[in-house]
Motif scaffolding. Structure first.
Motif, PDB file in Angstrom:
ATOM      1  N   ALA A 157     -24.304 -24.215 -76.669  1.00  0.00           N
ATOM      2  CA  ALA A 157     -24.029 -23.261 -75.595  1.00  0.00           C
ATOM      3  C   ALA A 157     -23.182 -23.909 -74.498  1.00  0.00           C
ATOM      4  O   ALA A 157     -22.189 -23.331 -74.036  1.00  0.00           O
ATOM      5  N   LYS A 162     -21.219 -21.131 -72.617  1.00  0.00           N
ATOM      6  CA  LYS A 162     -22.098 -19.960 -72.686  1.00  0.00           C
ATOM      7  C   LYS A 162     -23.498 -20.326 -72.217  1.00  0.00           C
ATOM      8  O   LYS A 162     -23.834 -21.510 -72.053  1.00  0.00           O
ATOM      9  N   LYS A 163     -24.322 -19.299 -72.059  1.00  0.00           N
ATOM     10  CA  LYS A 163     -25.744 -19.490 -71.907  1.00  0.00           C
ATOM     11  C   LYS A 163     -26.372 -19.398 -73.298  1.00  0.00           C
ATOM     12  O   LYS A 163     -25.829 -18.751 -74.197  1.00  0.00           O
ATOM     13  N   LYS A 165     -28.740 -17.704 -74.314  1.00  0.00           N
ATOM     14  CA  LYS A 165     -29.030 -16.317 -74.692  1.00  0.00           C
ATOM     15  C   LYS A 165     -27.798 -15.594 -75.235  1.00  0.00           C
ATOM     16  O   LYS A 165     -27.919 -14.523 -75.842  1.00  0.00           O
ATOM     17  N   ASP A 166     -26.618 -16.175 -75.031  1.00  0.00           N
ATOM     18  CA  ASP A 166     -25.392 -15.571 -75.544  1.00  0.00           C
ATOM     19  C   ASP A 166     -24.991 -16.127 -76.907  1.00  0.00           C
ATOM     20  O   ASP A 166     -24.056 -15.617 -77.541  1.00  0.00           O
ATOM     21  N   ARG A 190     -29.726 -15.617 -80.002  1.00  0.00           N
ATOM     22  CA  ARG A 190     -29.742 -14.444 -80.872  1.00  0.00           C
ATOM     23  C   ARG A 190     -29.508 -14.865 -82.319  1.00  0.00           C
ATOM     24  O   ARG A 190     -28.999 -15.943 -82.586  1.00  0.00           O
ATOM     25  N   GLU A 211     -18.172 -13.636 -83.960  1.00  0.00           N
ATOM     26  CA  GLU A 211     -19.275 -13.549 -83.004  1.00  0.00           C
ATOM     27  C   GLU A 211     -20.378 -14.551 -83.323  1.00  0.00           C
ATOM     28  O   GLU A 211     -21.291 -14.752 -82.526  1.00  0.00           O
TER      29      GLU A 211
END
Length: 338
Positions: A157, A162-163, A165-166, A190, A211
């Motif tokens: 991350a 990013k975080k 959670k992303d 995720r 993604e």
């Protein structure tokens, strides 16, 4: 002044020939999409790939396949492929990665091949399964497959800006991954669960336009070597550890004197940059569009073609006239479509 001194003449880009092999396998197997007959779809891909290889000017030997593990009609280890007239090459193949995906009409089934100089591919011997970690180029050299899942996800991350959670993690939906899935969820990332197809998953994790950010979990060792060829070209990283899934496999590794705790890095799984990689989509998906049959005896394929020596990456969309191909092709497309 001779500006060519010390330079080599350009050699042939075998990846552009190799894509014809994956295209043939994809077209042949795509006829079985959603028909629930994975063996027939796999056999069609193998027959088409084997036949098309005969027109490729290499002296090739299959060193990475998965027929023994899957009891499939795979191009077998040790099989000679190519015309025998070109360079000596080791060959890694998966004529149909995702046989179940194709049979059930699910996305991301692909036909995939890699070529390398002799001795460049890691020999898994009796190791059929491998625990894998794939991260994009930004996180290369920063991760450790033996580290806690949460720590790895935090590093990825941060590398991606990013975080946690992303972050999206590609995981095969297998019972063996219950603890891994729990750990990913506890870390806050995720998950994309896929029933099959971790070569495609690895490339998705390495691609900036996907993604998916990281791949984790245990899959086939042959697929790990194929993925490593792509990672080496893309500048991403794969780490692996042999992870036997049966007492017999574990005993075979012990008898062969193979250290199951050893971490295998990208440069150990594929020991050369002079590699060629091609993949063609069979069923449509997030990685590559599948084979289309628009009517009037045609087919459309989409492929990813890469060359390690130059770092060139191509996306190729091809239109095929099956009527014309039948006149001279070594592939029996009528049989594949029966």
């Amino acid at each position: 002044m001779d500006t060519t001194q010390g330079k080599q003449e350009p050699d042939r880009n075998l990846a552009l020939d190799l894509v014809r092999v994956t295209e043939a396998a994809a077209i042949a197997s795509a006829r079985w999409l959603g028909l629930g007959q994975k063996e027939d779809g796999d056999a069609a891909a193998v027959a088409a790939m084997r036949a098309t290889f005969s027109a490729l000017d290499i002296d090739g030997q299959v060193v990475i396949g998965e027929g023994e593990k899957d009891e499939a009609p795979m191009l077998f280890n040790g099989e000679r492929v190519g015309s025998g007239k070109g360079p000596a090459m080791d060959v890694a193949v998966d004529p149909l990665e995702g046989t179940n995906l194709l049979a059930m009409g699910r996305p991301n089934a692909i036909a995939v091949v890699a070529l390398a100089p002799k001795g460049a591919f890691f020999d898994p011997k009796p190791g059929f399964y491998m625990k894998k970690l794939v991260v994009p180029a930004q996180a290369r050299g920063l991760v450790d497959i033996s580290a806690p899942v949460g720590d790895t996800l935090a590093i990825v991350a941060h590398a991606l800006g990013k975080k946690v959670k992303d972050v999206v993690v590609f995981v095969l939906e297998k019972a063996r991954h219950a603890q891994l899935i729990t750990a990913i969820r506890q870390a806050g990332a995720r998950i994309q669960l896929h029933t099959d197809g971790d070569v495609a998953g690895a490339i998705m994790a390495a691609s900036p336009d996907s993604e998916v950010d990281v791949l984790m979990g245990t899959g086939g060792t042959p697929e790990g070597v194929l993925a490593a060829a792509a990672m080496r070209i893309l500048g991403a990283e794969i780490q692996g550890m042999l992870d036997p899934q049966s007492p017999a496999e574990r005993a075979a590794l012990e008898a062969a004197g193979i250290d199951q705790s050893r971490i295998l890095y990208t440069h150990e799984l594929v020991k050369s940059d002079d590699i060629f990689f091609a993949a063609t989509g069979v069923s449509g998906g997030t990685f590559l569009p599948g084979v289309e049959f628009p009517g009037h005896g045609g087919a459309v394929t989409t492929s990813l073609v890469m060359r390690g020596k130059t770092g060139t990456i191509r996306h190729i969309r091809s239109s095929h006239s099956l009527e014309k191909l039948r006149r001279f092709s070594v592939v029996d497309y009528d049989k594949a479509a029966a």
